[in-house]
Design a protein around this motif. Structure first.
Motif, short mmCIF file in Angstrom:
data_model
loop_
_atom_site.label_atom_id
_atom_site.label_comp_id
_atom_site.label_asym_id
_atom_site.label_seq_id
_atom_site.Cartn_x
_atom_site.Cartn_y
_atom_site.Cartn_z
N ALA A 9 0.83 -1.21 0.00
CA ALA A 9 0.00 0.00 0.00
C ALA A 9 0.86 1.25 0.00
CB ALA A 9 -0.93 -0.01 1.21
N GLN A 10 1.88 1.29 0.87
CA GLN A 10 2.74 2.46 0.93
C GLN A 10 3.59 2.60 -0.33
OE1 GLN A 10 2.59 4.90 2.99
NE2 GLN A 10 1.26 4.02 4.53
N LEU A 11 4.04 1.48 -0.89
CA LEU A 11 4.79 1.53 -2.13
C LEU A 11 3.91 2.10 -3.25
CD1 LEU A 11 7.36 0.96 -3.76
CD2 LEU A 11 6.54 -1.39 -4.06
N GLY A 12 2.65 1.70 -3.27
CA GLY A 12 1.72 2.25 -4.25
C GLY A 12 1.58 3.76 -4.11
N THR A 13 1.46 4.23 -2.88
CA THR A 13 1.40 5.67 -2.63
C THR A 13 2.68 6.34 -3.09
OG1 THR A 13 -0.14 5.43 -0.78
CG2 THR A 13 1.19 7.44 -0.83
N GLY A 41 1.34 2.60 -9.19
CA GLY A 41 0.69 2.75 -7.90
C GLY A 41 -0.61 1.97 -7.82
N ILE A 42 -1.40 2.02 -8.88
CA ILE A 42 -2.67 1.29 -8.91
C ILE A 42 -2.42 -0.20 -8.79
CG2 ILE A 42 -4.59 0.63 -10.43
CD1 ILE A 42 -4.59 3.58 -11.42
N ARG A 43 -1.50 -0.73 -9.57
CA ARG A 43 -1.22 -2.17 -9.52
C ARG A 43 -0.76 -2.60 -8.12
NH1 ARG A 43 0.19 -0.82 -14.60
NH2 ARG A 43 2.36 -0.32 -14.13
N THR A 44 0.09 -1.79 -7.51
CA THR A 44 0.64 -2.15 -6.21
C THR A 44 -0.42 -2.06 -5.12
OG1 THR A 44 2.75 -1.28 -7.00
CG2 THR A 44 2.57 -1.70 -4.66
N ILE A 45 -1.26 -1.04 -5.17
CA ILE A 45 -2.32 -0.92 -4.17
C ILE A 45 -3.34 -2.04 -4.35
CG2 ILE A 45 -4.26 0.52 -3.42
CD1 ILE A 45 -2.39 2.95 -3.90
N PRO A 99 -8.27 -7.69 2.30
CA PRO A 99 -9.47 -6.99 1.86
C PRO A 99 -10.27 -6.36 3.00
CG PRO A 99 -9.75 -9.36 1.65
CD PRO A 99 -8.32 -9.12 2.01
N GLN A 100 -10.05 -6.78 4.23
CA GLN A 100 -10.81 -6.23 5.35
C GLN A 100 -10.00 -5.27 6.22
OE1 GLN A 100 -14.06 -6.86 5.46
NE2 GLN A 100 -13.76 -8.13 3.65
N ASP A 101 -8.85 -4.84 5.76
CA ASP A 101 -7.98 -3.95 6.54
C ASP A 101 -8.73 -2.65 6.85
OD1 ASP A 101 -5.91 -1.94 7.20
OD2 ASP A 101 -4.50 -3.50 6.61
N ARG A 134 -6.41 3.50 1.04
CA ARG A 134 -5.95 2.88 -0.20
C ARG A 134 -6.88 3.23 -1.36
NH1 ARG A 134 -4.32 -2.31 3.41
NH2 ARG A 134 -2.59 -1.23 4.38
N PHE A 135 -8.18 3.21 -1.08
CA PHE A 135 -9.12 3.59 -2.14
C PHE A 135 -8.99 5.08 -2.48
CE2 PHE A 135 -11.21 -0.43 -1.07
CZ PHE A 135 -11.41 -0.93 -2.35
N GLY A 136 -8.70 5.90 -1.49
CA GLY A 136 -8.44 7.31 -1.76
C GLY A 136 -7.23 7.49 -2.66
N GLN A 137 -6.19 6.70 -2.44
CA GLN A 137 -5.00 6.76 -3.29
C GLN A 137 -5.33 6.28 -4.70
OE1 GLN A 137 -1.84 8.11 -2.35
NE2 GLN A 137 -3.36 8.88 -0.91
N LEU A 138 -6.18 5.25 -4.80
CA LEU A 138 -6.60 4.79 -6.13
C LEU A 138 -7.36 5.90 -6.86
CD1 LEU A 138 -7.76 1.12 -5.43
CD2 LEU A 138 -5.70 1.87 -6.68
N ALA A 139 -8.19 6.64 -6.13
CA ALA A 139 -8.92 7.75 -6.75
C ALA A 139 -7.94 8.78 -7.30
CB ALA A 139 -9.87 8.40 -5.73
N LEU A 140 -6.94 9.14 -6.51
CA LEU A 140 -5.94 10.11 -6.96
C LEU A 140 -5.20 9.61 -8.20
CD1 LEU A 140 -4.23 12.66 -6.68
CD2 LEU A 140 -2.82 11.41 -5.02
N ALA A 141 -4.77 8.35 -8.16
CA ALA A 141 -4.04 7.80 -9.31
C ALA A 141 -4.91 7.81 -10.57
CB ALA A 141 -3.58 6.38 -9.00
N ASN A 142 -6.19 7.49 -10.41
CA ASN A 142 -7.08 7.48 -11.57
C ASN A 142 -7.35 8.89 -12.08
OD1 ASN A 142 -7.93 4.74 -12.47
ND2 ASN A 142 -8.24 4.53 -10.26
N ILE A 143 -7.38 9.87 -11.19
CA ILE A 143 -7.50 11.26 -11.66
C ILE A 143 -6.26 11.62 -12.48
CG2 ILE A 143 -7.42 13.67 -10.90
CD1 ILE A 143 -9.26 12.81 -8.56
N MET A 144 -5.10 11.22 -11.99
CA MET A 144 -3.85 11.50 -12.72
C MET A 144 -3.87 10.88 -14.11
SD MET A 144 -1.20 10.93 -9.55
CE MET A 144 0.33 11.26 -10.44
N LEU A 145 -4.52 9.72 -14.24
CA LEU A 145 -4.60 9.03 -15.53
C LEU A 145 -5.82 9.44 -16.35
CD1 LEU A 145 -3.52 5.47 -14.32
CD2 LEU A 145 -2.19 7.05 -15.75
#
Length: 167
Positions: free
Chosen positions: A97-101, A112-116, A124-126, A132-143
């Motif tokens: 997760a941190q590596l993805g960030t 980042g998306i692949r790593t997260i 899945p229950q962390d 992590r989903f917030g980071q995915l949102a940011l990465a997808n905005i970047m893309l």
């Protein structure tokens, strides 16, 4: 309360790796949750490096060192430390997760998306998956994947409705 219990444990068993790491994780969590960046990370880094030197096979110390470097904008060093944590413990979801960030902050949102996604598959229950989903949102905005960014932000908010980054 947690800090008091950790201080009590430090009195009983000073210098143990688990205690050093738990205290460092508590401090890092406080810094992250309150967005209060200290003037210097030198003391925290020195304590975590001591834990790593006492037990170089504990992936948690490597990850914490990577997080400290990431917070200081040293992304190459941070990624190398996080990769070491993963090499030591290939199932260590927080390291992925941190590596993805770190990848996202380095301008590599696809990595980042692949790593997260790996982190999410491992745990899945962390209770930190909202982040992590917030980071995915940011990465997808970047893309410029705006539909996926909205879906990820909604997933973050479903897990933590008050998460400001998700909003």
């Amino acid at each position: 309360l947690t800090a008091d219990l950790l201080d009590l444990a430090a009195t009983a068993r000073p210098g143990t790796v688990d205690l050093i790491i738990e205290q460092a994780e508590a401090e890092a969590s406080r810094i992250w949750a309150t967005a209060s960046v200290p003037g210097s990370f030198d003391d925290l880094r020195a304590r975590v490096a001591l834990a790593r030197d006492i037990d170089p096979y504990d992936a948690r110390a490597w990850l914490l060192l990577g997080v400290i470097d990431m917070w200081q904008g040293q992304h190459d060093s941070a990624a190398a430390l996080m990769h070491e944590a993963i090499a030591l413990n290939p199932s260590f979801s927080p390291a992925y997760a941190q590596l993805g960030t770190c990848y996202i902050l380095s301008g590599e949102p696809g990595d980042g998306i692949r790593t997260i996604h790996t982190a999410l598959r491992l745990t899945p229950q962390d209770n930190k998956n909202f982040h992590r989903f917030g980071q995915l949102a940011l990465a997808n905005i970047m893309l410029e994947n705006y539909d996926e960014a909205v879906n990820s932000a909604n997933s973050a908010l479903a897990r933590r409705p008050g998460y400001s980054f998700g909003h």
